[in-house]
Design a protein around this motif. Structure first.
Motif, PDB file in Angstrom:
ATOM      1  N   VAL A 123       0.834  -1.193   0.000  1.00 42.98           N
ATOM      2  CA  VAL A 123       0.000   0.000   0.000  1.00 42.98           C
ATOM      3  C   VAL A 123       0.878   1.255   0.000  1.00 42.98           C
ATOM      4  CG1 VAL A 123      -1.562   1.300   1.489  1.00 42.98           C
ATOM      5  CG2 VAL A 123      -2.011  -1.094   1.026  1.00 42.98           C
ATOM      6  N   MET A 124       1.952   1.219   0.806  1.00 46.73           N
ATOM      7  CA  MET A 124       2.838   2.379   0.852  1.00 46.73           C
ATOM      8  C   MET A 124       3.642   2.503  -0.435  1.00 46.73           C
ATOM      9  SD  MET A 124       4.031   2.344   4.821  1.00 46.73           S
ATOM     10  CE  MET A 124       4.819   3.921   4.805  1.00 46.73           C
ATOM     11  N   LEU A 125       4.011   1.357  -1.014  1.00 49.52           N
ATOM     12  CA  LEU A 125       4.762   1.399  -2.279  1.00 49.52           C
ATOM     13  C   LEU A 125       3.940   2.086  -3.364  1.00 49.52           C
ATOM     14  CD1 LEU A 125       7.169   0.556  -4.075  1.00 49.52           C
ATOM     15  CD2 LEU A 125       5.926  -1.542  -4.566  1.00 49.52           C
ATOM     16  N   LEU A 126       2.642   1.745  -3.416  1.00 51.85           N
ATOM     17  CA  LEU A 126       1.781   2.376  -4.419  1.00 51.85           C
ATOM     18  C   LEU A 126       1.762   3.892  -4.232  1.00 51.85           C
ATOM     19  CD1 LEU A 126      -1.194  -0.135  -4.461  1.00 51.85           C
ATOM     20  CD2 LEU A 126       0.321   0.396  -6.358  1.00 51.85           C
ATOM     21  N   TRP A 127       1.653   4.313  -2.987  1.00 50.61           N
ATOM     22  CA  TRP A 127       1.616   5.742  -2.676  1.00 50.61           C
ATOM     23  C   TRP A 127       2.929   6.417  -3.063  1.00 50.61           C
ATOM     24  CZ3 TRP A 127      -0.673   9.976  -2.475  1.00 50.61           C
ATOM     25  CH2 TRP A 127      -0.404  11.015  -1.568  1.00 50.61           C
ATOM     26  N   PHE A 128       4.044   5.776  -2.703  1.00 53.81           N
ATOM     27  CA  PHE A 128       5.347   6.361  -3.050  1.00 53.81           C
ATOM     28  C   PHE A 128       5.545   6.388  -4.565  1.00 53.81           C
ATOM     29  CE2 PHE A 128       6.765   5.241   1.384  1.00 53.81           C
ATOM     30  CZ  PHE A 128       6.982   6.541   1.763  1.00 53.81           C
ATOM     31  N   SER A 129       5.015   5.388  -5.250  1.00 55.80           N
ATOM     32  CA  SER A 129       5.168   5.377  -6.700  1.00 55.80           C
ATOM     33  C   SER A 129       4.390   6.510  -7.340  1.00 55.80           C
ATOM     34  CB  SER A 129       4.689   4.037  -7.270  1.00 55.80           C
ATOM     35  OG  SER A 129       5.319   2.983  -6.613  1.00 55.80           O
ATOM     36  N   VAL A 130       3.154   6.734  -6.823  1.00 59.22           N
ATOM     37  CA  VAL A 130       2.360   7.845  -7.335  1.00 59.22           C
ATOM     38  C   VAL A 130       3.053   9.167  -7.013  1.00 59.22           C
ATOM     39  CG1 VAL A 130       0.163   9.053  -7.107  1.00 59.22           C
ATOM     40  CG2 VAL A 130       0.202   6.570  -7.256  1.00 59.22           C
ATOM     41  N   LEU A 131       3.547   9.286  -5.779  1.00 56.30           N
ATOM     42  CA  LEU A 131       4.305  10.490  -5.403  1.00 56.30           C
ATOM     43  C   LEU A 131       5.505  10.668  -6.328  1.00 56.30           C
ATOM     44  CD1 LEU A 131       4.563  10.602  -1.502  1.00 56.30           C
ATOM     45  CD2 LEU A 131       3.275  12.096  -3.019  1.00 56.30           C
ATOM     46  N   GLY A 132       6.124   9.539  -6.686  1.00 56.51           N
ATOM     47  CA  GLY A 132       7.275   9.591  -7.568  1.00 56.51           C
ATOM     48  C   GLY A 132       6.910  10.170  -8.914  1.00 56.51           C
ATOM     49  N   GLN A 133       5.738   9.753  -9.435  1.00 57.06           N
ATOM     50  CA  GLN A 133       5.310  10.303 -10.726  1.00 57.06           C
ATOM     51  C   GLN A 133       5.035  11.800 -10.626  1.00 57.06           C
ATOM     52  OE1 GLN A 133       2.073   8.140 -12.509  1.00 57.06           O
ATOM     53  NE2 GLN A 133       3.518   6.718 -13.452  1.00 57.06           N
TER      54      GLN A 133
ATOM     55  N   PRO B  19       1.610  14.773  15.923  1.00 57.90           N
ATOM     56  CA  PRO B  19       2.639  14.224  15.026  1.00 57.90           C
ATOM     57  C   PRO B  19       2.319  12.787  14.591  1.00 57.90           C
ATOM     58  CG  PRO B  19       3.649  15.239  16.958  1.00 57.90           C
ATOM     59  CD  PRO B  19       2.181  15.223  17.208  1.00 57.90           C
ATOM     60  N   LEU B  20       1.898  11.964  15.546  1.00 58.96           N
ATOM     61  CA  LEU B  20       1.597  10.566  15.236  1.00 58.96           C
ATOM     62  C   LEU B  20       0.394  10.471  14.300  1.00 58.96           C
ATOM     63  CD1 LEU B  20       2.273   7.645  15.759  1.00 58.96           C
ATOM     64  CD2 LEU B  20       0.955   7.730  17.858  1.00 58.96           C
ATOM     65  N   THR B  21      -0.639  11.297  14.559  1.00 59.69           N
ATOM     66  CA  THR B  21      -1.827  11.266  13.708  1.00 59.69           C
ATOM     67  C   THR B  21      -1.477  11.667  12.280  1.00 59.69           C
ATOM     68  OG1 THR B  21      -3.109  11.880  15.639  1.00 59.69           O
ATOM     69  CG2 THR B  21      -4.206  12.079  13.523  1.00 59.69           C
ATOM     70  N   LEU B  22      -0.674  12.720  12.151  1.00 60.37           N
ATOM     71  CA  LEU B  22      -0.268  13.163  10.810  1.00 60.37           C
ATOM     72  C   LEU B  22       0.488  12.054  10.081  1.00 60.37           C
ATOM     73  CD1 LEU B  22       0.886  16.882  11.061  1.00 60.37           C
ATOM     74  CD2 LEU B  22      -1.102  15.917   9.895  1.00 60.37           C
ATOM     75  N   LEU B  23       1.429  11.433  10.780  1.00 66.51           N
ATOM     76  CA  LEU B  23       2.206  10.349  10.180  1.00 66.51           C
ATOM     77  C   LEU B  23       1.289   9.259   9.643  1.00 66.51           C
ATOM     78  CD1 LEU B  23       5.220   9.009  10.007  1.00 66.51           C
ATOM     79  CD2 LEU B  23       4.368   7.649  11.914  1.00 66.51           C
ATOM     80  N   MET B  24       0.321   8.862  10.485  1.00 62.69           N
ATOM     81  CA  MET B  24      -0.552   7.754  10.101  1.00 62.69           C
ATOM     82  C   MET B  24      -1.516   8.156   8.981  1.00 62.69           C
ATOM     83  SD  MET B  24       0.307   5.078  11.683  1.00 62.69           S
ATOM     84  CE  MET B  24       1.294   4.554  13.073  1.00 62.69           C
ATOM     85  N   ILE B  25      -1.932   9.422   8.963  1.00 61.81           N
ATOM     86  CA  ILE B  25      -2.824   9.845   7.883  1.00 61.81           C
ATOM     87  C   ILE B  25      -2.065   9.877   6.561  1.00 61.81           C
ATOM     88  CG2 ILE B  25      -4.119  11.815   6.945  1.00 61.81           C
ATOM     89  CD1 ILE B  25      -5.126  12.383   9.747  1.00 61.81           C
ATOM     90  N   VAL B  26      -0.883  10.537   6.587  1.00 58.93           N
ATOM     91  CA  VAL B  26      -0.157  10.730   5.325  1.00 58.93           C
ATOM     92  C   VAL B  26       0.425   9.427   4.785  1.00 58.93           C
ATOM     93  CG1 VAL B  26       1.787  11.909   4.233  1.00 58.93           C
ATOM     94  CG2 VAL B  26       0.361  13.120   5.885  1.00 58.93           C
ATOM     95  N   PHE B  27       0.887   8.540   5.674  1.00 55.91           N
ATOM     96  CA  PHE B  27       1.571   7.347   5.185  1.00 55.91           C
ATOM     97  C   PHE B  27       0.827   6.043   5.429  1.00 55.91           C
ATOM     98  CE2 PHE B  27       5.025  10.455   5.694  1.00 55.91           C
ATOM     99  CZ  PHE B  27       5.443  10.481   4.373  1.00 55.91           C
ATOM    100  N   PHE B  28      -0.430   6.135   5.924  1.00 50.53           N
ATOM    101  CA  PHE B  28      -1.208   4.914   6.100  1.00 50.53           C
ATOM    102  C   PHE B  28      -2.609   5.073   5.511  1.00 50.53           C
ATOM    103  CE2 PHE B  28      -3.947   2.210   8.859  1.00 50.53           C
ATOM    104  CZ  PHE B  28      -3.508   0.996   8.379  1.00 50.53           C
ATOM    105  N   LEU B  29      -3.344   6.105   5.931  1.00 51.50           N
ATOM    106  CA  LEU B  29      -4.707   6.299   5.427  1.00 51.50           C
ATOM    107  C   LEU B  29      -4.714   6.719   3.960  1.00 51.50           C
ATOM    108  CD1 LEU B  29      -7.211   8.052   7.859  1.00 51.50           C
ATOM    109  CD2 LEU B  29      -7.077   5.678   7.135  1.00 51.50           C
ATOM    110  N   VAL B  30      -3.904   7.743   3.622  1.00 49.82           N
ATOM    111  CA  VAL B  30      -3.866   8.206   2.229  1.00 49.82           C
ATOM    112  C   VAL B  30      -3.390   7.087   1.292  1.00 49.82           C
ATOM    113  CG1 VAL B  30      -2.856   9.884   0.648  1.00 49.82           C
ATOM    114  CG2 VAL B  30      -3.627  10.621   2.897  1.00 49.82           C
ATOM    115  N   PRO B  31      -2.317   6.341   1.660  1.00 53.94           N
ATOM    116  CA  PRO B  31      -1.931   5.214   0.793  1.00 53.94           C
ATOM    117  C   PRO B  31      -3.065   4.208   0.601  1.00 53.94           C
ATOM    118  CG  PRO B  31      -0.174   5.694   2.321  1.00 53.94           C
ATOM    119  CD  PRO B  31      -1.316   6.578   2.704  1.00 53.94           C
ATOM    120  N   LEU B  32      -3.845   3.951   1.675  1.00 50.18           N
ATOM    121  CA  LEU B  32      -4.978   3.026   1.536  1.00 50.18           C
ATOM    122  C   LEU B  32      -5.980   3.565   0.527  1.00 50.18           C
ATOM    123  CD1 LEU B  32      -6.111   1.694   5.026  1.00 50.18           C
ATOM    124  CD2 LEU B  32      -5.689   0.391   2.946  1.00 50.18           C
TER     125      LEU B  32
END
Lengths: 277, 290
Positions: A123-133, B19-32
């Motif tokens: 899931v994070m890889l997909l996000w980083f890849s999109v960010l990369g683009q 800080p923890l909430t931001l981390l989880m939103i930007v790198f967990f919720l948004v990626p989902l």
């Protein structure tokens, strides 16, 4: 018919036996690796006819694991600092405070613990890849570190939360009554009382990052860590340098687990002494 | 323990949560969310094209190939749950009630085994399960025929690896629920004439169910994503969902497909979590008289 005493003795034996079997199960691959690191032959099969320590110097002479070792150490160090600070702060908010949106906060900070690491990585890889683009961001050390922090912080949070849960605030009150300022109370009372939890959280964070395969593999790009180095190595073929590398790799975990236990025991003893009889 | 009500204007609350909430939103919720969005895009010549299209989802639900692997993944995960609980229950019970001063040492040994590098332990298992490995050597030493067991690169080997890596989770959750049981309840059962066995089944076991459920769900969800074990110990012969996902990224460079398959697994995991939460809530309502 068995007497009650023989029956309960039997149950005791079975229960203690199950623990012994479990430990045997857990240590079979670990002991196997340590034993094979001292074989005198190139073949990793039993019986071992000659013993030798040649694979340890051979490992360093070849030296191709050194960059991976450096990456692992750097990633684990940064991850430990961030995961421990964020986790400890989060644990205090989890347990001691009540606030609006607390359920959301709890769910959000706990969820990565319930995620298979592979899926978290993907899931994070997909996000980083999109960010990369969009931004020209490429995967590497930074994405691995972020991935490790997201995965490991829920662990540190839970470990510190247990310590916060058993915290006695009357000690803080007493210090405040005695005229200590907020910062002094935090430094002299709160932090020392939470220290065993914070220390074991940090040890856990370091080791979970050090041994992490899935997230480093998903998010590493061309960056290798020790686990991904070993993964690609054993795919090619097995040589006794890998058991040697494994044995060396067990040492940090051994040291940290033992030290963490000593710290915990000393703190427990101090708390016992602090309690009035 | 005291609990403080805090408003969002309190800097202490902001400092501990933001800080923890931001981390989880930007790198967990948004990626989902991005995974969800990507599953509706398409690729052409290995390049992602931004459209809205159901093609990937039609593939995932339409082709038996994907179904077979998903079903195998769920089946393997369920077996892993049963085996892990069977191992974890007696061990957690012994840890909580029988070991006394040994308990600390056993806990350290379990923690150490849990925290060592998973890839290395998997490699160790290869050396154990190999045709000429430790296990067969030991069996022939005991008088069984040469190379009595051929486990490596079979689904059994995958299962051994999965249970090995996951059994520690229910051990922990069951242990926590066992030590929280009020000892007086068990003593009351003894006083009322119940045998130890009967007390275990009528008092201890029902009260340790939260730990059993939590452990079961944790093992199920985590084993859905098993990759190392089927790949390295199972030899890739009966691939699980993780292998499919990895291939859709690396070999086929098909992000939408990888995203859709990932979401299927996440939904299966989330459903199992929701069901267990419902069961737990219903039990609590039954247990507490209105």
């Amino acid at each position: 018919m068995m007497s009650d005493r023989t029956k309960s003795a039997l149950v005791d034996t079975l229960l203690v036996g199950s623990v012994a079997l479990l430990l045997a199960f857990f240590y079979v691959p670990i002991i196997t690796l340590v034993v094979f690191s001292f074989t005198g032959s190139r073949m990793l099969t039993l019986p071992i006819e000659t013993w030798s320590t040649e694979w340890y110097p051979a490992l360093f002479a070849k030296g191709d694991f050194i960059p991976a070792l450096k990456n692992s150490a750097l990633i684990a160090a940064i991850t430990t600092i961030f995961a421990t600070v964020l986790g400890a702060a989060g644990a205090i908010a989890w347990i001691r405070f009540r606030f609006r949106l607390q359920t959301f906060f709890r769910a959000l900070t706990f969820a990565p613990l319930l995620f298979p690491q592979l899926l978290l990585g993907v899931v994070m890889l997909l996000w980083f890849s999109v960010l990369g683009q969009w931004l020209g961001f490429t995967t590497g050390l930074a994405s691995v570190v972020i991935g490790h922090i997201v995965y490991i912080t829920p662990f540190t949070l839970v470990i510190v939360a247990v310590q916060v849960y058993g915290f006695d605030e009357t000690l803080e009150d007493a210090a405040r009554d005695a005229g200590a300022s907020g910062w002094v109370v935090f430094r002299e009372i709160t932090l020392p009382l939470l220290w065993p939890g914070i220390f074991s959280a940090a040890s856990f964070a370091f080791l979970l990052s050090w041994g992490n395969f899935y997230i480093s593999y998903s998010l590493g790009g061309t960056i290798r860590t020790l686990p991904t180095f070993v993964y690609s190595g054993i795919a090619v073929g097995s040589s006794p340098i890998y058991p040697a590398l494994a044995t060396l790799n067990f040492i940090p975990a051994l040291v940290l687990v033992v030290v963490a236990d000593v710290v915990r025991r000393r703190a427990a003893r101090r708390n016992r002494l602090a309690e009035p009889a | 323990m005291r609990i403080d009500r805090k408003s969002w204007r309190d800097p202490l609350l902001l400092g501990t949560t933001v800080p923890l909430t931001l981390l989880m939103i930007v790198f967990f919720l948004v990626p989902l969310a991005m995974t969800g969005i990507l599953s509706f895009q398409t690729t052409k010549y290995y390049r992602l094209i931004w459209t809205w299209d159901l093609a990937t989802w039609r593939d995932v639900f339409g082709k038996p190939f994907y179904w077979t692997i998903m079903l195998r993944t769920v089946a393997m995960s369920l077996v892993c749950v049963v085996l892990s609980l069977a191992i974890a229950m007696p061990v957690a019970y012994a840890l909580a009630t029988r070991l006394g001063s040994l308990q600390r040492h056993v806990t350290i040994l379990i923690t150490f085994a849990f925290l060592t590098d998973a890839v290395l332990k998997t490699f160790g298992w290869i050396l154990v399960l190999d045709k000429n490995g430790v296990l067969n050597w030991g069996l022939s030493y005991l008088g069984f025929g040469p190379q009595a067991l051929n486990l490596l690169f079979t689904p059994s080997a995958t299962m051994i690896g999965m249970v090995y890596n996951l059994a520690v989770y229910p051990m922990f959750t069951i242990y926590l629920s066992l030590v929280r049981i009020d000892r007086d309840l068990q003593l009351a059962a003894y006083d009322a004439g119940a045998s130890r066995l009967r007390t275990f089944f009528e008092v201890t076991l029902p009260l340790s169910k939260p730990g059993l459920y939590a452990g079961a769900v944790l093992v199920f969800v985590l084993s859905l994503g098993a990759f190392l074990e089927p790949k390295v110990m199972g030899g890739g012969n009966s691939p699980m969902a993780s292998e499919l996902i990895r291939q859709s990224f690396e070999t086929r460079v098909n992000w939408p497909l990888g995203a859709a398959l990932t979401l299927v697994l996440i939904v299966i995991g989330a459903l199992s979590l929701a069901i267990s939460a419902l069961v737990a809530m219903r039990r609590r309502r039954v247990a507490s008289p209105a």
